[in-house]
Write a protein that holds these residues in place. Structure first.
Motif, mmCIF file in Angstrom:
data_model
loop_
_atom_site.group_PDB
_atom_site.id
_atom_site.type_symbol
_atom_site.label_atom_id
_atom_site.label_comp_id
_atom_site.label_asym_id
_atom_site.label_seq_id
_atom_site.Cartn_x
_atom_site.Cartn_y
_atom_site.Cartn_z
ATOM 1 N N LEU A 290 0.901 -1.228 0.044
ATOM 2 C CA LEU A 290 -0.050 0.015 0.080
ATOM 3 C C LEU A 290 0.941 1.066 0.027
ATOM 4 N N SER A 291 1.988 1.242 0.764
ATOM 5 C CA SER A 291 2.574 2.436 0.582
ATOM 6 C C SER A 291 3.534 2.916 -0.512
ATOM 7 N N TYR A 300 -6.330 8.503 -1.733
ATOM 8 C CA TYR A 300 -6.641 8.635 -0.178
ATOM 9 C C TYR A 300 -5.591 9.003 0.495
ATOM 10 N N PRO A 301 -4.907 10.155 0.313
ATOM 11 C CA PRO A 301 -3.640 10.720 0.824
ATOM 12 C C PRO A 301 -3.582 10.509 2.590
ATOM 13 N N SER A 302 -4.745 10.863 3.105
ATOM 14 C CA SER A 302 -4.613 10.867 4.452
ATOM 15 C C SER A 302 -4.641 9.352 4.971
ATOM 16 N N VAL A 307 -0.698 4.614 6.611
ATOM 17 C CA VAL A 307 -0.023 3.482 6.221
ATOM 18 C C VAL A 307 1.439 3.576 6.486
ATOM 19 N N ALA A 308 1.958 4.696 5.986
ATOM 20 C CA ALA A 308 3.579 4.994 6.155
ATOM 21 C C ALA A 308 3.689 4.845 7.690
ATOM 22 N N ALA A 309 3.104 5.662 8.435
ATOM 23 C CA ALA A 309 3.153 5.758 9.843
ATOM 24 C C ALA A 309 3.344 4.418 10.590
ATOM 25 N N TYR A 310 2.389 3.448 10.339
ATOM 26 C CA TYR A 310 2.343 2.004 10.923
ATOM 27 C C TYR A 310 3.527 1.452 10.209
ATOM 28 N N LEU A 311 3.640 1.564 9.011
ATOM 29 C CA LEU A 311 5.078 0.858 8.421
ATOM 30 C C LEU A 311 6.322 1.291 9.248
ATOM 31 N N GLU A 312 6.492 2.333 9.641
ATOM 32 C CA GLU A 312 7.733 2.770 10.000
ATOM 33 C C GLU A 312 7.794 2.151 11.393
ATOM 34 N N LEU A 730 -15.295 4.849 4.334
ATOM 35 C CA LEU A 730 -13.922 4.498 5.049
ATOM 36 C C LEU A 730 -12.969 5.545 5.203
ATOM 37 N N ALA A 731 -12.948 6.361 4.088
ATOM 38 C CA ALA A 731 -12.057 7.424 3.999
ATOM 39 C C ALA A 731 -12.477 8.570 4.667
ATOM 40 N N LEU A 732 -13.593 8.658 5.509
ATOM 41 C CA LEU A 732 -14.230 9.517 5.873
ATOM 42 C C LEU A 732 -14.472 10.764 5.225
#
Length: 1509
Positions: A290-291, A300-302, A307-312, A730-732
């Protein structure tokens, strides 16, 4: 206090007692006074500990939970807790407490699971909770024996809410990997709903919790997250060229939606800082994919940021790759942008590395004049940088330029002298305010001849001509070059464009004269003049500089060839700069020179305003250079497909400036021929972009629906549309997302229109329509708050077209389509279709409430009424045996609740009158109530049955509101009758109160508005006060709000006027049925509305005068209705009838009584309001006035003080008294009409008790007139009874005859006795009169006579009145002495005190108690041993009331009478007193008995003190 008492008080209703008891137990445990082994045998303990959380106020929660946690360490305690349902109880309680308490609860649940091996696990566990305790309200836990049931096993199978939510995840996620689009969609919708529950049920602290419950939950959550990762990878791996297009679309849509769901679930369950706890490989790989998904990150930028934050946090290696690729992507974007937009001159800066490098390009690095660039280029660069917006850059540029000025050829012979002051001003010289307006001629041919230009040129260049004339010639040449028609072109462009392109356009204008001027050599002559000017001796030439510069600017701006040629001449550039330096104080010179330099320096390069302060505003490029050095990706990374896919997608998106431009390319293959093969997108890549990009995907789906050749094609597109709507949720994005915009377009309407207008012709058509409606309902649910008026109008118009063959018509099936004739499939489809239809209609009804324009309101009203008629037909199909199936009935009623909620719902039909619709609705709803509760009574209390009941009540409530708006009095009367009937049910009271919340004043405001509406008929107004809200309405607004409302609407003033205008006519029954107008007559009038409704009206020819009031609007219920007909009850009012002032009452009496009387009693206290009342008011009838008096009585009960003051201030009591007095004076028979005035007099007398003197003038007359009228007699005496009790010691000498009234009826005897008792209690004269009449002696003799006949177990009610009379006499000191003078009185009372009949004994004790207070009686009582024995024995009674009577009597005897001590110090008496005193000090009374208990203690304390003194 023993332990069992403490345990019992843990369940006490008072919070303080519960809390004190628990703290006592904990204190004893802490100090080893009791042990947990002692507690486990207290059966009530466990129930009370659970019930602790069921009370409205729950104190010290943490202490209780910790106590339970310690208690269950004992196996027997754990067993008993499990037996009463503690596992389920605490599982439910967990979600309702703070997070810090949840950990304690989890420990308790774990402790309950760790049971010893010897614990029985079969039928020997005999306790089970029969009800699930609620945290919101007090409840109880029953403990029945359960035989042959494994209670523990059953409870272990029960799921808590967290377990239930996770179980749904476990079972639904595998369904996401099926090939069915519909199954995937429905599973996702279920998971989204489950996700909202998870947010409430599972705390993020679960990851740190080590309890057994939490550990199990974590394991399952990790499993679920792993399953989601596998599912994402599964769909991603199936997106390939080998797949058919339809499956590729399915896998990509599923991949996007499942990915969005997974990230949202992570956000709810797993804070980013705790993400390292999750190590599922499949999830990590899915996040990595996904990243690197470029299309996903764009749409879906937000979500991509998450995704990037969790991956980190989860995988640093993959995150490092993602960062490198992201930087490469950014470099690609910058490169494409840089290549497309600008060259490399605008990034000059004094701070960053790139800016410094660029700034150094204009620097001369040696004394020899050497530098990085050639000298001419360095000069141009330095001059350009003088236009920079950055002061520091301009300062550096000025230093660089100084070298060229100082080292110019012949610099020592040119002005100005370049000293320090001059050079310091260089940096700001070219920064001027405003923008130049370039003026050029149009394309019209010039009418100026070449000869004229040549003559002007000769003048300009001739040295023999005066300088002033030469200046004039230059100015005229400027005008010629501009042309006759000037065209203003303000170059404030906001787009990137080359200045040369703009100037080329300007050159396209008329160039005829320009060519002439150039051929003559004017440019060279201008430059010669400018050189003369900058010479040390050239001051004289300064006057001609402005026209020369202007003329040169006109030529340069119009001719790109000249412009390019002059831009290369360094001497010219320096010349122009020197001119601006010399004449910088002349703004015209400075502007022209600066613009010339701008045109020459920026000819071939486009710039933005970001870097340069140009006299002509042009856009430029980036603020910060994007050309940072990026570490190249390794070959291993580049070989990864996700990486290479991201890079090539980024290249194409950047090259074509966004995804919209890329997707609009007609022939991408041809466009991309210039790219390397590794940068070209495949067909699958482009398809993925089209699917992921929501706007494009939506348009594609709508086109597919419009062009669809089969049901399957439509279903496929609908499912894909559902995915897009779900993705927005889902993307709010919801209402702000692309679905909200695209799905309101014309294309959308075109795609959906045929489904809303064309009825299905087969079962397959119906199935497809179900799918369409289901999607519409999903869409409207998400867009409800953002639905535009035009889009809503389109919906309504589509549904209203082709009536009756519209979608609304599908609600009512032809008789041939009843369920019995359909197969199971068709029946299921129809049921589903009905459900989706009503859901759609209900949603549109709610949305239509926001309409404000005329067309919208008309459409919404028409739709509401038409739908109301269709739903009514659903209820009226009573012949079909399946009609009252609960699901269909509930759906229809829910639709009716929505349709009737807005006022005016019945008024928009062109075919059916509103009153007819309301009648039919009432009939249908009553039919539902009757059939449902009579024939289907067993279902009434079921879950769905309660829904049917609630919906029916709401419909009736809405119907009453609607009928109130009807013009017919009978309809409005019936509507209020419905409301009044609804208040007999608690649900009805609540519904009424809630329905009136939007009305000023709420429910009270509603009924008061009706009651005080003087144009409304009495029949309708009478129902206003009948709508009693009891406690429900008041609790909504409060008594203070009610007070304010009554004051605001001048309620008491209105009532005063109603009393004055009460109509007391003689009523006659007419024989003719009342006929309404022709229209209603043809429709049957109101005869089919309610057979019990009968009307009365005055003749239509009734004349009116300024002092009379028409009765034509007055209608009430007949006392004896004729079923099936409408009977006229006429009130015949002569034209001469007038109000009757007091001054003419006697004359009217002498002349004879009128058939009718309308009373009005003028008073000097009348409110100014009376002068402004409308002349056209409905007549006030006695029935209405009676209802108002009843309302006043209720107000007195609710707020006695304020109501009493208001009644007196408005003189309402006086008016009521005058009304009765007028009736008596005019015709005494008026007050003897039982059926007419019985309720009025009863209610009036109750009100008059507030100010009795207003009623005393007439009360005697009423009583004398009442010989043959029992109702009037009762009302009068009841009034008198209250009056006597309230007025106390006033004298009523002229009312003694009241005591002599007799009646043959027992009921009247009781009323008379009560009045007599009240009189004797307050009047000394009455008491003397009673003695003189031997009334007391007669009572005593009668008592002796009946004593022998008395049954020791009971007394006749009539004889008890006699004792009540003596009790009332004994209240006063005179009466106390009087009764003691009677022979044998004391002995008789003492005998009565021995009765076992409690009421008789109680009355006798009270009489004995009262006479103890008389100082004259004390010696006689003390001398009577039986009396003292009885009083002292009272202290040992089981009745607290008897104890108090005895103690108070003894205290009264001791008070101020020393001789009493001798008698009462008798040992047996003193022992009783001391024992009573000792016991009372140890006892704990109930809260409601506190005051009486305190009085008893006080009595005993005083007795002990007096005896000890």
């Amino acid at each position: 206090m023993e332990l069992s008492a403490l345990v019992r008080k843990l369940g006490h209703e008072l919070t303080e007692i519960r809390e004190r008891s628990l703290k006592t137990i904990l204190f004893k445990l802490d100090h080893n006074l009791i042990s947990y082994a002692d507690l486990v045998h207290q059966r009530a303990l466990f129930r009370n500990l659970l019930e602790w959380f069921n009370f409205p106020v729950v104190p010290i929660k943490e202490e209780v939970l910790n106590f339970v946690n310690r208690l269950i360490k004992h196996p027997l305690a754990a067993q008993k807790m499990i037996g009463i349902g503690a596992v389920e109880f605490f599982s439910q309680l967990r979600s309702d407490v703070d997070p810090n308490l949840q950990a304690i609860i989890d420990g308790i649940v774990d402790g309950l699971f760790f049971l010893p091996s010897e614990l029985p696990s079969s039928s020997s566990v005999c306790y089970q909770a029969q009800s699930q305790p609620s945290v919101d309200q007090p409840g109880h836990i029953d403990l029945p024996d359960i035989e042959n049931e494994d209670t523990l096993e059953l409870q272990m199978k029960q799921l808590s809410l967290p377990q239930f939510c996770v179980s749904i995840l476990e079972h639904a996620i595998p369904l996401l990997r099926t090939g069915s689009r519909r199954v995937t969609m429905e599973a996702l919708e279920l998971l989204v709903e489950d996700m909202s529950l998870i947010g409430d049920a599972i705390s993020e602290n679960v990851w740190e919790d080590d309890s057994l419950f939490a550990l199990e939950l974590k394991d399952k959550l990790l499993l679920v997250l792993g399953l989601l990762g596998e599912t994402i990878l599964y769909h991603k791996s199936n997106i390939s060229a080998e797949q058919p297009k339809v499956m590729l679309v399915h896998h990509q849509m599923a991949f996007i939606s499942i990915s969005l769901f997974t990230v949202r679930l992570l956000q709810i369950l797993l804070p980013v800082e705790k993400a390292s706890k999750v190590t599922q490989k499949s999830l990590l790989n899915a996040l990595f994919l996904l990243s690197l998904d470029m299309s996903f990150s764009l749409e879906y930028p937000s979500v991509h940021e998450s995704v990037a934050a969790y991956l980190e946090q989860m995988n640093t290696e993959n995150y490092s790759i993602y960062k490198q690729v992201s930087e490469a992507v950014y470099s690609i974007e910058c490169t494409c942008s840089f290549m497309a937009e600008v060259h490399k001159e605008g990034y000059a800066d004094t701070k960053d590395t790139l800016g410094k490098c660029i700034l150094s390009l204009s620097e001369t690095t040696s004394d020899k004049g050497e530098g990085i660039l050639p000298r001419a280029s360095r000069l141009q660069a330095a001059l350009r940088l003088l236009f920079s917006k950055k002061q520091q850059v301009r300062s550096v540029a000025a230093k660089h330029l100084a070298f060229h000025l100082l080292n110019e050829e012949g610099a020592n012979l040119k002005r100005p002298c370049l000293d320090g002051n001059v050079l310091s001003n260089i940096s700001n010289l070219l920064i001027i305010e405003g923008a130049m307006e370039l003026k050029l001629g149009d394309k019209m041919n010039s009418i100026i001849k070449a000869e004229t230009v040549e003559k002007l040129y000769d003048i300009l260049t001739s040295d023999a001509v005066d300088l002033v004339l030469r200046k004039s010639a230059a100015e005229q040449l400027v005008v010629i070059l501009e042309g006759k028609i000037l065209q203003k072109i303000c170059i404030r462009v906001l787009v990137i464009c080359e200045l040369g392109v703009l100037l080329g356009y300007l050159y396209a204008c008329d160039t005829k004269m320009h060519d002439v001027v150039k051929k003559l050599g004017v440019i060279e002559k201008i430059l010669a003049y400018l050189n003369e000017c900058v010479h040390v001796d050239g001051k004289l030439m300064e006057s001609i500089v402005v026209p020369c510069l202007t003329l040169l600017r006109k030529i340069v701006s119009a001719d790109p060839v000249v412009r390019l040629s002059l831009a290369q001449q360094s001497s010219l550039l320096l010349l122009l700069f020197r001119v601006s330096l010399i004449l910088q104080s002349d703004r015209a010179v400075l502007i022209e020179a600066t613009v010339l330099l701008c045109l020459l320096l920026f000819d071939e390069v486009a710039r933005t305003e970001t870097w340069y302060h140009l006299p002509v505003r042009i856009t430029a490029h980036h603020v910060v250079s994007p050309n940072t050095v990026v570490v190249p990706l390794s070959s291993e990374c580049l070989a990864m497909k996700p990486v290479s896919d991201m890079l090539k997608t980024a290249w194409n998106l950047s090259w074509y400036h966004g995804i919209e431009n890329l997707l609009q390319l007609i022939n991408y293959e041809k466009e991309a021929e210039i790219f390397l093969d590794s940068l070209k997108l495949s067909i699958e890549d482009i398809l993925i972009l089209k699917i992921t990009h929501t706007n494009y995907g939506l348009q594609d789906c709508l086109s597919l629906i419009i062009q669809a050749a089969s049901h399957k094609d439509v279903r496929t597109a609908l499912t894909r549309l559902s995915f897009y709507v779900l993705n927005d949720r889902l993307a709010l994005k919801c209402s702000s997302g692309p679905c909200g915009t695209t799905l309101k377009s014309f294309v959308w309407q075109k795609a959906m229109d045929r489904f809303l207008q064309v009825l299905p012709a087969s079962v397959e058509d119906e199935k497809l329509l179900v799918d369409v409606l289901r999607f519409l309902n999903k869409f409207l649910r998400e867009q409800k708050s953002n639905l535009e008026s035009d889009h809503l109008k389109w919906f309504l118009k589509s549904l209203l077209k082709n009536q009756p063959k519209s979608l609304m018509g599908l609600l009512v099936r032809p008789e041939s389509q009843v369920q019995d004739e359909m197969d199971e499939t068709q029946a299921a489809v129809r049921q589903r279709l009905d459900k989706e239809l009503i859901h759609l209609f209900n949603t549109l009804l709610v949305c239509s409430m926001s309409m404000t324009d005329r067309e919208g309101l008309e459409l919404a009203g028409l739709f509401r009424t038409e739908l109301a008629l269709k739903l009514l037909q659903c209820l009226r199909v009573t012949d079909a045996p399946h009609f009252y199936g609960l699901p269909s009935l509930e759906r229809a009623l829910q639709g009716m609740v929505h349709v009737t909620a807005l006022p005016g719902w019945s008024t928009y039909s062109a075919a059916v009158e509103p009153v007819t619709i309301c009648k039919k609705y009432l009939t249908g709803l009553l039919e539902v109530i009757s059939s449902f509760y009579v024939e289907w009574g067993g279902n009434a209390m079921s879950f769905m049955g309660k829904g049917v009941t609630k919906s029916t009540v709401l419909c009736l409530l809405h119907l009453s509101h609607e009928m109130m708006a009807q013009a017919k009095d009978a309809v409005r009367f019936t509507a209020l009758g419905i409301g009044s009937a609804l208040t007999s049910l608690e649900m009805g009271c609540i519904a009424l109160a809630e329905s009136c919340q939007n009305i000023s004043g709420g429910l009270w405001g509603t009924v008061l508005n009706i009651l005080l509406d003087q144009s409304e008929c009495s029949m309708v107004r009478r129902e206003g006060p009948c709508v009693h809200d009891e406690e429900s309405g008041l609790s909504q607004t409060g008594i203070p709000a009610l007070k304010a409302l009554l004051y605001h609407c001048q309620f008491y003033e209105h009532v005063n006027q109603m009393v004055k205008h009460c109509y007391l006519g003689c009523y006659m029954f007419g024989l003719n049925s009342y006929k309404e107008d022709k229209l209603n007559s043809e429709k049957g009038g109101i005869t089919d509305f309610d057979d019990s409704l009968n009307l009365w009206k005055a003749p239509p020819t009734q004349s009116k005068s300024s002092h009379s009031h028409s009765t034509s609007e007055t209608m009430i219920l007949s006392a004896s209705p004729s079923p099936g007909s409408v009977t006229e009850l006429q009130a015949t009012v002569p034209s001469s009838a007038t109000f009757i002032p007091e001054t003419v009452v006697d004359r009217l009496t002498a002349q004879g009584q009128s058939d009718t009387t309308i009373t009005e009693s003028p008073s000097q206290h009348d409110s100014p309001m009376s002068a402004t009342l409308s002349k056209q008011r409905a007549v006030v009838t006695p029935a209405l006035l009676s209802a108002v008096c009843s309302l006043l009585h209720n107000l007195l009960v609710v707020m006695p003080k304020d109501t009493g003051i208001a009644l007196q201030q408005t003189h309402l009591l006086t008016t009521l008294s005058r009304l009765i007095k007028s009736c008596l004076l005019v015709d005494s028979h008026l007050v003897s009409q039982d059926e007419l005035l019985k309720p009025l007099l009863g209610n009036t007398f109750r009100i008059l008790t507030i100010r009795p003197k207003d009623g005393l003038d007439t009360i005697s007359d009423c009583i004398h007139l009442s010989t043959t009228y029992p109702a009037l007699y009762v009302a009068s005496l009841q009034f008198l009874s209250v009056l006597l009790n309230e007025e106390g010691r006033k004298q009523f000498q002229d009312k003694q005859s009241v005591c002599e009234r007799k009646s043959s009826k027992d009921m009247l005897k009781e009323v008379a006795t009560n009045a007599l008792l009240s009189l004797l209690a307050v009047s000394k004269n009455a008491q003397k009169c009673a003695l003189e009449a031997d009334l007391i002696d007669s009572c005593i003799e009668n008592m002796k006579h009946i004593h022998a006949q008395l049954n020791l177990d009971s007394l006749k009610p009539g004889k008890g009145q006699r004792k009540k009379l003596l009790l009332n006499i004994s209240f006063g000191e005179d009466g106390q002495q009087m009764v003691m003078k009677i022979n044998g009185f004391l002995d008789q009372i003492i005998e009565m005190c021995k009765y076992k009949h409690k009421s008789s004994q109680h009355l006798a004790l009270l009489i004995l108690h009262n006479i103890c207070f008389s100082p004259a009686n004390k010696p006689k009582i003390l001398a009577n041993d039986q009396a003292i024995a009885i009083l002292s024995a009272c202290l040992e009674s089981n009745s607290p009331a008897v104890q108090r009577i005895g103690a108070a009597s003894l205290w009264a005897l001791l008070h101020n009478y020393q001789k009493a001590k001798v008698t009462l110090k008798n040992p047996s008496i003193r022992r009783r007193i001391d024992e009573a005193y000792s016991l009372v000090k140890k006892s704990s009374p109930q809260p409601e008995e506190d005051e009486l208990h305190a009085y008893y203690v006080k009595c005993l304390e005083n007795i002990v003190q007096l005896l000890d003194s």
